[in-house]
Design an enzyme around this catalytic site. Structure first.
Site, PDB file in Angstrom:
ATOM      1  N   TYR A   1      -6.106 -31.084 -32.198  1.00  0.00           N
ATOM      2  CA  TYR A   1      -4.987 -30.793 -32.614  1.00  0.00           C
ATOM      3  C   TYR A   1      -4.269 -31.873 -33.781  1.00  0.00           C
ATOM      4  O   TYR A   1      -4.093 -31.313 -34.630  1.00  0.00           O
ATOM      5  CB  TYR A   1      -3.946 -30.490 -31.437  1.00  0.00           C
ATOM      6  CG  TYR A   1      -2.580 -30.208 -31.675  1.00  0.00           C
ATOM      7  CD1 TYR A   1      -2.357 -28.844 -32.415  1.00  0.00           C
ATOM      8  CD2 TYR A   1      -1.520 -30.915 -31.516  1.00  0.00           C
ATOM      9  CE1 TYR A   1      -1.250 -28.484 -32.719  1.00  0.00           C
ATOM     10  CE2 TYR A   1      -0.163 -30.407 -31.790  1.00  0.00           C
ATOM     11  CZ  TYR A   1      -0.261 -28.978 -32.572  1.00  0.00           C
ATOM     12  OH  TYR A   1       1.231 -28.595 -33.124  1.00  0.00           O
TER      13      TYR A   1
ATOM     14  N   LYS B   1      -4.000 -30.804 -37.609  1.00  0.00           N
ATOM     15  CA  LYS B   1      -2.693 -30.595 -38.405  1.00  0.00           C
ATOM     16  C   LYS B   1      -2.556 -31.718 -39.479  1.00  0.00           C
ATOM     17  O   LYS B   1      -1.937 -31.397 -40.366  1.00  0.00           O
ATOM     18  CB  LYS B   1      -1.538 -31.041 -37.225  1.00  0.00           C
ATOM     19  CG  LYS B   1      -1.395 -29.780 -36.442  1.00  0.00           C
ATOM     20  CD  LYS B   1      -0.533 -28.888 -37.356  1.00  0.00           C
ATOM     21  CE  LYS B   1       0.110 -27.486 -36.557  1.00  0.00           C
ATOM     22  NZ  LYS B   1       0.814 -26.334 -37.366  1.00  0.00           N
TER      23      LYS B   1
ATOM     24  N   GLY C   1      10.160 -22.105 -33.720  1.00  0.00           N
ATOM     25  CA  GLY C   1      10.315 -21.369 -34.984  1.00  0.00           C
ATOM     26  C   GLY C   1      11.791 -20.416 -34.735  1.00  0.00           C
ATOM     27  O   GLY C   1      12.546 -20.267 -35.839  1.00  0.00           O
TER      28      GLY C   1
ATOM     29  N   LYS D   1       7.961 -27.438 -11.817  1.00  0.00           N
ATOM     30  CA  LYS D   1       7.515 -28.011 -10.614  1.00  0.00           C
ATOM     31  C   LYS D   1       8.644 -28.384  -9.902  1.00  0.00           C
ATOM     32  O   LYS D   1       8.701 -28.214  -8.543  1.00  0.00           O
ATOM     33  CB  LYS D   1       6.535 -29.220 -10.892  1.00  0.00           C
ATOM     34  CG  LYS D   1       5.068 -28.977 -11.279  1.00  0.00           C
ATOM     35  CD  LYS D   1       4.359 -30.136 -11.399  1.00  0.00           C
ATOM     36  CE  LYS D   1       3.017 -29.895 -11.857  1.00  0.00           C
ATOM     37  NZ  LYS D   1       2.090 -31.062 -12.050  1.00  0.00           N
TER      38      LYS D   1
ATOM     39  N   THR E   1       7.702 -34.898 -33.047  1.00  0.00           N
ATOM     40  CA  THR E   1       7.433 -35.574 -31.681  1.00  0.00           C
ATOM     41  C   THR E   1       7.219 -34.550 -30.547  1.00  0.00           C
ATOM     42  O   THR E   1       7.687 -33.440 -30.979  1.00  0.00           O
ATOM     43  CB  THR E   1       8.461 -36.847 -31.276  1.00  0.00           C
ATOM     44  OG1 THR E   1       7.842 -37.711 -30.244  1.00  0.00           O
ATOM     45  CG2 THR E   1       9.837 -36.207 -30.932  1.00  0.00           C
ATOM     46  N   ASN E   2       7.226 -34.960 -29.410  1.00  0.00           N
ATOM     47  CA  ASN E   2       7.220 -34.024 -28.415  1.00  0.00           C
ATOM     48  C   ASN E   2       8.573 -32.894 -27.965  1.00  0.00           C
ATOM     49  O   ASN E   2       9.711 -33.516 -27.974  1.00  0.00           O
ATOM     50  CB  ASN E   2       6.806 -34.697 -26.788  1.00  0.00           C
ATOM     51  CG  ASN E   2       5.458 -34.944 -26.758  1.00  0.00           C
ATOM     52  OD1 ASN E   2       4.783 -35.102 -27.914  1.00  0.00           O
ATOM     53  ND2 ASN E   2       5.137 -35.213 -25.657  1.00  0.00           N
TER      54      ASN E   2
ATOM     55  N   GLY F   1       8.233 -17.856 -32.397  1.00  0.00           N
ATOM     56  CA  GLY F   1       7.861 -18.882 -31.063  1.00  0.00           C
ATOM     57  C   GLY F   1       9.045 -19.732 -30.778  1.00  0.00           C
ATOM     58  O   GLY F   1      10.185 -19.850 -31.130  1.00  0.00           O
TER      59      GLY F   1
END
Ligand code: GDP
Length: 320
Positions: free
Chosen positions: A139, A143, A20, A190, A167-168, A17
């Protein structure tokens, strides 16, 4: 050169992923023997499959980086799937890990686990200081249960583990599907599409006021590998971030500057803002990781991400 990872047997769930694959790359570079379970072979929502995976591919260290996740959109449309898959995967994998007497379990957690209504930077000691933000509770809370399980499993079974709160993330290989993506991937898509179409305006969600923290995915993988080597307190989660807050409006300005395309923004306030402020306190991270800080600035990380997205758009757009 001999390293901590030389000849270590390592399993990385979610190793194919977004995050990962960067973890796998680093661990292999450092000499680890890495196994990546694929969903078609080991469905990690089944305890039998988790156990089978660890028995067929014995590991010293397991990174649980598999997650069903996404931005604010998917948290609204698929709360049950997020809840079930993440809760059950974490619970089963840790149970399988203690049954096979794994050396170390590295749980990848999320900043969505923090209370959603605190003031200021989010400190590990405040993880339980209030409810998660309603926009990400399914979520974030599931977690976070891995952190509870880790303490119970340390006490009763002696299982060594750490819980890393990320974090993001953003970067190449992220989900660019608008129904799933986080804000950076959504806006990169976008902007690039508006540029290609010479569109007069771009729709952005919410008010632009929420503040988020963004870490480039490769930096995050470096920090996780370092933490797996040097941090071992099962009772105390460790934040992984930059500590730098950026409002969504500032993010749009940086994307304007980096992409060279400046569209007229239309803020769609029918879309949710989510938590007003989600930025990690990285004091403990810096001291645990020998002073490490994320080397990639938001500007540079966005430049790499936009270049990658432009070059790989067709393939990136088909990925869920
Ligand atoms: P969050 O960090 O869990 O809230 O998830 P997101 O990364 O999805 O959203 C972060 C912020 O970006 C929220 O305030 C969104 O309203 C805002 N945002 C602005 N435009 C977009 C967009 O096109 N997609 C997403 N996902 N978020 C957007």
């Amino acid at each position: 050169m001999q390293s901590f990872w030389s000849d270590k047997r390592v399993t990385v769930t979610g190793g194919a992923g977004f995050l990962g694959q960067h973890l796998v790359k680093r661990l292999e570079t450092y000499g680890a023997k890495v196994f990546v379970p694929r969903q078609r072979d080991y469905n990690l929502t089944s305890l039998d499959a988790c156990l089978k995976c660890l028995l067929e591919h014995p590991a010293d260290v397991l990174f649980h980086a598999a997650a069903y996740y996404g931005g604010i959109g998917i948290n609204q449309t698929q709360p049950a799937t997020l809840y079930y898959s993440n809760l059950v995967m974490g619970a089963n994998l840790m149970e399988a890990a203690r049954l096979v007497k794994l050396e170390k379990f590295v749980a990848i957690g999320t900043a969505c686990s923090y209370p959603g209504y605190l003031e200021g930077h989010l400190k590990e000691d405040d993880l339980w200081a209030g409810p998660c933000h309603a926009s990400v509770v399914n979520y974030g809370l599931t977690k976070k249960m891995m952190a509870v399980q880790a303490q119970a499993y340390k006490r009763q079974y002696g299982l060594d583990s750490i819980h890393l709160i990320l974090t993001n993330l953003y970067g190449p290989g992220d989900s660019y599907n608008p129904e799933r993506s986080h804000v950076v991937a959504a806006l990169v898509r976008k902007w690039v599409e508006a540029d290609l179409a010479k569109a007069p305006s771009i729709e952005v969600w919410g008010t632009g006021k929420p503040v988020r923290e963004f870490i480039y995915v490769e930096d995050c993988a470096d920090a996780i590998v370092l933490a797996a080597e040097s941090y071992d307190d099962a009772a105390t989660p460790l934040n992984i971030g930059t500590g730098i807050g950026t409002s969504i409006k500032e993010l749009t300005e940086t994307i304007n500057a980096v992409s060279g395309f400046k569209g007229k923004l239309v803020w769609n306030t029918d879309k949710p803002d989510g938590a007003p402020f989600k930025v990690l306190d990285v004091t403990r991270m810096k001291s645990a990781l020998g002073g490490w800080t994320a080397p990639t600035s938001l500007h540079d990380g966005l430049a790499k991400t936009i270049d990658w997205y432009r070059a790989n758009k067709a393939q990136a757009d088909t990925k869920w």
